[in-house]
Write a protein that holds these residues in place. Sequence first.
Motif, mmCIF file in Angstrom:
data_model
loop_
_atom_site.group_PDB
_atom_site.id
_atom_site.type_symbol
_atom_site.label_atom_id
_atom_site.label_comp_id
_atom_site.label_asym_id
_atom_site.label_seq_id
_atom_site.Cartn_x
_atom_site.Cartn_y
_atom_site.Cartn_z
ATOM 1 N N TYR B 88 0.817 -1.235 -0.031
ATOM 2 C CA TYR B 88 -0.076 0.080 0.068
ATOM 3 C C TYR B 88 0.786 1.232 0.243
ATOM 4 O O TYR B 88 1.902 1.285 0.745
ATOM 5 N N PHE B 89 0.703 2.287 -0.747
ATOM 6 C CA PHE B 89 1.299 3.126 -0.915
ATOM 7 C C PHE B 89 0.627 4.526 -0.782
ATOM 8 O O PHE B 89 -0.634 4.626 -1.194
ATOM 9 N N ASN B 90 0.904 5.347 -0.003
ATOM 10 C CA ASN B 90 0.317 6.617 0.514
ATOM 11 C C ASN B 90 0.205 7.589 -0.755
ATOM 12 O O ASN B 90 1.301 7.810 -1.187
ATOM 13 N N TYR B 91 -0.882 7.870 -1.110
ATOM 14 C CA TYR B 91 -1.080 8.613 -2.493
ATOM 15 C C TYR B 91 -2.460 9.384 -2.384
ATOM 16 O O TYR B 91 -3.634 8.681 -2.277
ATOM 17 N N GLY B 92 -2.506 10.535 -2.678
ATOM 18 C CA GLY B 92 -3.639 11.278 -2.819
ATOM 19 C C GLY B 92 -4.290 11.849 -1.426
ATOM 20 O O GLY B 92 -5.361 11.906 -1.095
ATOM 21 N N GLY B 93 -3.654 11.953 -0.452
ATOM 22 C CA GLY B 93 -3.853 12.627 0.744
ATOM 23 C C GLY B 93 -3.600 11.750 2.085
ATOM 24 O O GLY B 93 -3.364 10.509 1.777
ATOM 25 N N PRO B 94 -3.724 12.062 3.252
ATOM 26 C CA PRO B 94 -3.303 11.361 4.415
ATOM 27 C C PRO B 94 -4.394 10.317 4.433
ATOM 28 O O PRO B 94 -5.725 10.179 4.321
ATOM 29 N N ASP B 95 -3.924 9.035 4.926
ATOM 30 C CA ASP B 95 -4.732 8.016 5.085
ATOM 31 C C ASP B 95 -5.271 7.369 3.952
ATOM 32 O O ASP B 95 -6.260 6.609 3.974
ATOM 33 N N GLN B 96 -5.020 7.900 2.766
ATOM 34 C CA GLN B 96 -5.286 7.254 1.404
ATOM 35 C C GLN B 96 -4.208 6.443 0.872
ATOM 36 O O GLN B 96 -3.228 6.790 0.798
ATOM 37 N N TYR B 97 -4.360 5.309 0.620
ATOM 38 C CA TYR B 97 -3.571 4.230 0.152
ATOM 39 C C TYR B 97 -4.095 3.685 -1.311
ATOM 40 O O TYR B 97 -5.310 3.301 -1.246
ATOM 41 N N VAL B 98 -3.103 3.516 -2.020
ATOM 42 C CA VAL B 98 -3.293 2.782 -3.308
ATOM 43 C C VAL B 98 -2.758 1.190 -3.334
ATOM 44 O O VAL B 98 -1.592 1.296 -2.590
ATOM 45 N N GLU B 99 -3.214 0.268 -3.724
ATOM 46 C CA GLU B 99 -2.441 -0.867 -3.584
ATOM 47 C C GLU B 99 -1.703 -1.215 -4.991
ATOM 48 O O GLU B 99 -2.005 -1.274 -6.115
ATOM 49 N N LEU B 100 -0.480 -1.254 -4.853
ATOM 50 C CA LEU B 100 0.433 -1.402 -6.144
ATOM 51 C C LEU B 100 0.423 -2.650 -6.908
ATOM 52 O O LEU B 100 0.457 -2.574 -7.942
#
Lengths: 344, 344
Positions: B88-100
């Motif tokens: 999970y990579f922090n992207y697009g704001g705090p506590d927002q994660y994308v799954e690589l």
Amino acid sequence: MDPNVLEIQNLCVSFFTGEGETRAVNDVCFQIPRGKFLALVGESGCGKSVTSYSILRLIQKPGRITHGKILFHDTDGTTTDIAALSEKDDRLYDIRGNKISMIFQEPMTALSPVHTIGNQLCEVLYLHRKISKEEAEKKVIDMLGQVGIPAPERRFRQYPFELSGGMRQRVVIAMAMLSRPDLLIADEPTTALDVTIQAQVLALMKQLQEKTGNSVLLITHDLAVVAQVADYVAVMYLGRIIERGTVREIIKDPLHPYTFGLLRSLPGLRKNKSRLPSIRGTVPNLTDIPAGCPFHPRCDFMKEGLCDCGDVPPETDMGNGRMICCFRAAEIRKLLDEKRREDV
Amino acid sequence: MNTVTIDAFGGDRNRPPLLAVRELCKFFPIYSQGIFRRKLGDVKAVNQVSFDLYPNETRGLVGESGCGKSTTVRTILRALDFTSGHAYFNYGGPDQYVELGTLGSSELVELRKSMQMIFQDPFSSLNPRMTVGQIVSEPLQIHHLAKGSELEDRVDEMLREVGLRPEHKTRYPHAFSGGQRQRIGIARALIMNPKFVVADEAVSALDVSVQAQVINLLSDLKEQRGLSYIFVAHDLEVVRHICDRVAVMYAGRIVELAPTEELFENPHHPYTKLLLASAPVPDPDQRTLPPNPGEVADAGNLPKGCAFTPRCPLCCESCSETVPELKPINDHHWVACPFCTGER
């Protein structure tokens, strides 16, 4: 018997290329005392490998030994100048791989992939001894056991690819030790290995040396390895030896600014996470060696008009066989102490 | 892109990680010879790896060759596809994660702007047919982030930042020394303004004096740009100097996770202890080469249960039955050994 097994006097090795003569080794002198461990230390391109290759006359065209003596003092009291031997001299074949043997850096490329371990090791004995096949096999298996290879009888019939990196390096060590050499040259023997395996291989080399009493010339860039195994150290920079002494003196109390800088830039010696003191600049090209002291453009103690012109600095005896090549040798202890105080 | 929330692991519960790797696996299938190519099994290069990377911190990944540390980082960057697990990579704001692991190729292109890599070998990682200017500007051109004079300006500025000069732009990599080439590689990675950078053995090919310069450069850039690094290395002294937290890997699994000083001062896992004891100390008065037994585990042929059992001084029968799980011994120190976590 001479107290030294090998004595190198004013050795110069040059490579003749289209761009002219490149002096890879320049006026190098050192001795290896019998039964001792000498480490030749320096960064890549400083000429440490070329020095070791010239001892076995392995320098190939366009390279050539242009000057100097490589005196090998045999146990029977005779002395041979290896540098003066012709390429096809019987004495050279007698010395190479027999009286002086070598361990190379890459254990994979040092072994033939198409011959079994046993085959390659027996060859050493066939070349240098009158020995029967059974006897050779017995000796080789015994040697493989001594270097810590489990099940040596099985390994004898295997090929190098069937062994791990550490095991292959043990085989190379076994090959070098088979003829009971007076001098073992190890060119970066553990650089390609993992730390745990490096520790094993270094311990093995030290243990074999203590048992058989051979001398070792260790070529390395790793000062931590040097501190662990060597008795004496010679530091090379741009083809010249710039500092020589016992391991304790060199590591604990380096006097040449280059050795001093190298030791200071080791990350392990500093507990705090401040900036690492580094040596500024990069190693110059061998075709473009600075005038005066070759180290002056990178030196913190460079004095204009003294260090940056004229000839190279002469060897200065600092007592106890300690030598440095520095124009400011007389005041260097004071200068280094000031620098150390700045650090704190 | 879908975003998710995650739980903290192996680190600070109160800080959101920049990158959270969870149970990452990367297996390479082994096939039989012949036309049917039956699948025989898997090389479990990376097995159930979990760790967190925090903003503006350096996470060290250490272990012997073949333990899967490079495969881990390559999989995270999606140079290789995931076998299973998540990153999970922090992207697009705090506590927002994308799954690589599940990103499609167009989304991946977008995210690669924030994830870059510095390679080990400064000789083979730069294209010899491209000038330094072309090499450093290529990432910006691929992502259409700058062109014309803006592109030139950004390249000039980047080169200055890594200690090179803008006039170096027109030269080819062969004109530079190893340390300078590594600076070019760093410039190429950082010109995208990434959030995190993977440094895969980025300083191991360099000489000691130059290594210190590059280490200093990496830590300066980290401070100035608020970067996070995953630092893959086998040199423990370097790791101790620049990492905030370390993960020790053995045979594809993480065996210990801890803040750097705690790991070095108080290692728990027997493998970490072996690794630390094997690292040579640059002090001739502390000669501690352990003739330790054992070989690096072969990822294609692992023993049952804990992979470290053949080399472990603590191991008992039950060790070869179950694989030990990574468990906390305090808030931020995790170990995968039942003897260390008090279960046995």
